[in-house]
Write an enzyme that holds these catalytic residues in place. Sequence first.
Site, short mmCIF file in Angstrom:
data_model
loop_
_atom_site.label_atom_id
_atom_site.label_comp_id
_atom_site.label_asym_id
_atom_site.label_seq_id
_atom_site.Cartn_x
_atom_site.Cartn_y
_atom_site.Cartn_z
N ARG A 161 0.81 -1.22 0.00
CA ARG A 161 0.00 0.00 0.00
C ARG A 161 0.84 1.27 0.00
NH1 ARG A 161 -5.26 -0.99 1.98
NH2 ARG A 161 -5.36 1.03 3.00
N ARG B 209 6.43 7.41 -5.99
CA ARG B 209 6.31 8.26 -7.17
C ARG B 209 7.52 8.06 -8.08
NH1 ARG B 209 1.83 9.07 -5.37
NH2 ARG B 209 1.02 10.98 -4.44
N ARG C 243 -3.48 -1.92 16.79
CA ARG C 243 -2.48 -0.95 17.23
C ARG C 243 -3.21 0.32 17.63
NH1 ARG C 243 2.47 -1.95 18.94
NH2 ARG C 243 3.57 -0.30 17.80
N ARG D 231 5.28 10.12 13.65
CA ARG D 231 5.07 11.37 12.91
C ARG D 231 4.68 12.48 13.88
NH1 ARG D 231 -0.77 10.83 9.76
NH2 ARG D 231 -2.03 10.34 11.58
N GLU E 219 3.01 11.38 17.51
CA GLU E 219 2.30 10.11 17.67
C GLU E 219 3.27 8.95 17.86
OE1 GLU E 219 -1.39 11.37 14.69
OE2 GLU E 219 -0.27 9.51 14.35
N TYR F 274 -8.94 -1.69 7.77
CA TYR F 274 -8.65 -0.26 7.67
C TYR F 274 -9.29 0.29 6.41
CZ TYR F 274 -6.44 4.24 7.68
OH TYR F 274 -6.25 5.59 7.70
N ASP G 80 -9.65 3.91 4.20
CA ASP G 80 -9.48 5.34 4.00
C ASP G 80 -10.85 5.99 4.15
OD1 ASP G 80 -6.82 5.01 3.50
OD2 ASP G 80 -6.99 5.12 1.32
#
Length: 784
Positions: free
Chosen positions: A265, A269, A345, A378, A398, A446, A448
């Site tokens: 996932r 680029r 998590r 992050r 986090e 999960y 989006d």
Amino acid sequence: DGGDEVSGEGFDPEKENFDTVAVDCSKEEQHNDYDPNDTSRLDEILDRVAQSAQVAFDEVQYNVEVSDSSENILPPGCDYAKENIDTSKKYDVCVVGAGLSGTVFAERTSELGGNVLVMDVRPHIGGNCFDYIDQKTGVLRNQYGSHLFHTKIEAVWNYVNNPRSPPWKQWYHQKYGIVNGTYVPIPVNILTVNRLFGKNIQNEEEMMEWLESVQIPCPKCGCRNGEEMAKSRVGQELYEAIFETYTIKQWGRSPREMDASVTARIPVRSNFDPRYFADKFQALPGEGYTAWFEGLLKHDLIDVVINTDFHDHQEHLEQACGSIVYTGPIDRYFEAKGYEKLQYRSITFREERHYNMSGFVLPSPVVNYPGTEVPYTRAIEYKHYLHRPSPHSVVVKETTSDEGEPYYPIPNEKNKALYQTYKDLATDLEKNGKVMFVGRLANYKYFDMDKALENALQLFYQKNWYKFYMGEQLVKYKRHIDGKIQALQEANTHTDRCDHPIYTGEFGMELRVNVPWAYHKTLHSNCRVQTLGVKGSQYMYFFSDEHTIVENTQRKYAVLPEGNPFRSDVVHMEDFPHDTPWTAPPFSDFFRRRDIYDFLQVKPLVFISNKYVVQWNHKHPDNFLDVEQLRELLTYLEPNYTIVYKRSTAKSLEDVDGAELIMEEKDMIRTEFPTVVLYDDLQQGITNVEDENLLLFGIMSLADKFLSVQGGTAVASSFFGGSSTIFIADGKELQFGDYKYFHRFSDADVAWTHMDTEHKWYQKVHKKHETTKVKFMELVKKRL
């Protein structure tokens, strides 16, 4: 959905050429360094992260206040929320969870006139998207991590721009990661590689060549885990620099322990594009996510109750609610079964309030920390978003752990197997129609944000789509279509009139010839086309500049009007001229509700048109799908399709030759196939024949696949594109080969079945019907 590369925004592994399926690699040659029991690398990285954690938390920041998120005072997000369930009320739908999935069901149900109870165990609405004004700094911030909306799905984009809520503002997300003390763009692009490895890549071709030179192919049996998948995409050095430690920090597990889909996932680029997402639609709600939720849930038919655990009131709610939409953890729902709990998590938030900081602390809204230097995955500085000015700033860092609120399902083999156990329980429970399990926690998956919305909308419309064509909803649809007709009429600025002949013959013949003839005139004549028709023809001529119903005129057999584009008195022929004033009207595009159509595509609509009439002075019906054949058809179609079944309609849409007989197939359908929508139910309460025909065109416009029998409905079914499969045992269409030109009605893929290639006109009906039935079923299985 906060720019975390392991969450896979903007990337769908199911659409890429990656083999993430668990397969037997026991006979495959192992990589030389592959040892599933070797944890030394994992232990080394975790030790370094733990050491950096102690240093980071001991730092003293000048004019910075440090706290954790548990100290925040959270407002409810709306002024209409209550904290107690009104036990005297009954509800059509009760929604457990006021996040994305639950809010969709509540808002859509209220739009249909249903009473809804929405409850949440948290003290606010909005789920993990919840944001609010930080009381100490005045900064609009999220409580549960950054959320960035992006989608390629136009139907979802249209939905979030709901008139109930404030508008959205365009926002293209960019962020950096700190790797070896250097800021580099995340996700990886050309600049990332050039900075980290001293390259001078200048274009996409060179980037692709570099990637191919470092990639480590997976075994022939496919990638077995996250490490192999990542190396197959970015190679060893980039994997170690950015992905390995980040994945360990995020999941607490080595990529070797994780499913290959986790690193499949990760976006990569091959150009200089600095945007984190490549989706067409990228935006943030202009007044914050909570304001968006508040608008959707503010409705007289919706009660919102917070600080309330569904499981404390489950017995009462199972009696008070017509149905329950459960968006909570699936293992919590079936806790009494005694199975092991699913693993998640969680996230710990360290908050830094920087006072008298009119500028920015971070170079971008989000900075990733892929290395062992700090324990964080992050950091987020919220006032970057939409460039909201403030004299202070809030930075939230986090760190993930196995303890706390469930955020990320852990996709490994153990959890997959355990979830399947829970899923089987949920599937059995859903069969009674009382409870539906929807969303991230209920599906241990999960999503989006856009996929969560899409999933909820798809499930809602699969169950309720037809209600948008009943009662007050049909009135709204009629206003919408009438408005489109008026707009077409007003767009024609010509003043001269041109008349078009009326046709009072069979519906199917009118639809084949007279309607496309009139439409061609509207496209190619410098005048205002005036059309005439019998009752029920108003929406057939939706494109007309002025359509007049001729009262007291009944359908009866009639030859085609003089000068018609078929250049014949009748429609029966293998083809009609191509150099003729004939253009098929775009029925499907004009009458289709795009939102419903799009969300039905997970189980596309099949429209079945049947009849049971004696025609042409025969003793028995010729062309019909009998009860046993329908049972076989529906058994085959129901698992993969949404189905509407119609037999008989307004007489203005029936071919005139024939008397309707009794066939008891509808009782069978109601009993054995309760998900099939009977067209009779949609017609209830309609008294205006024009509305009958509007309903027909509206429903047919949602379908791409049609099954019909000989006659006018077979003609109509070929005007809506997709595939049209026609059952015929007898009729002139066989004698003259009419169906060979039906594809011209809408570029439909038309096929038909009949008794034999050498058709004999007056063979015995029953023998013919039985012979034809087998061939029709074979054709359906081939085409659907």
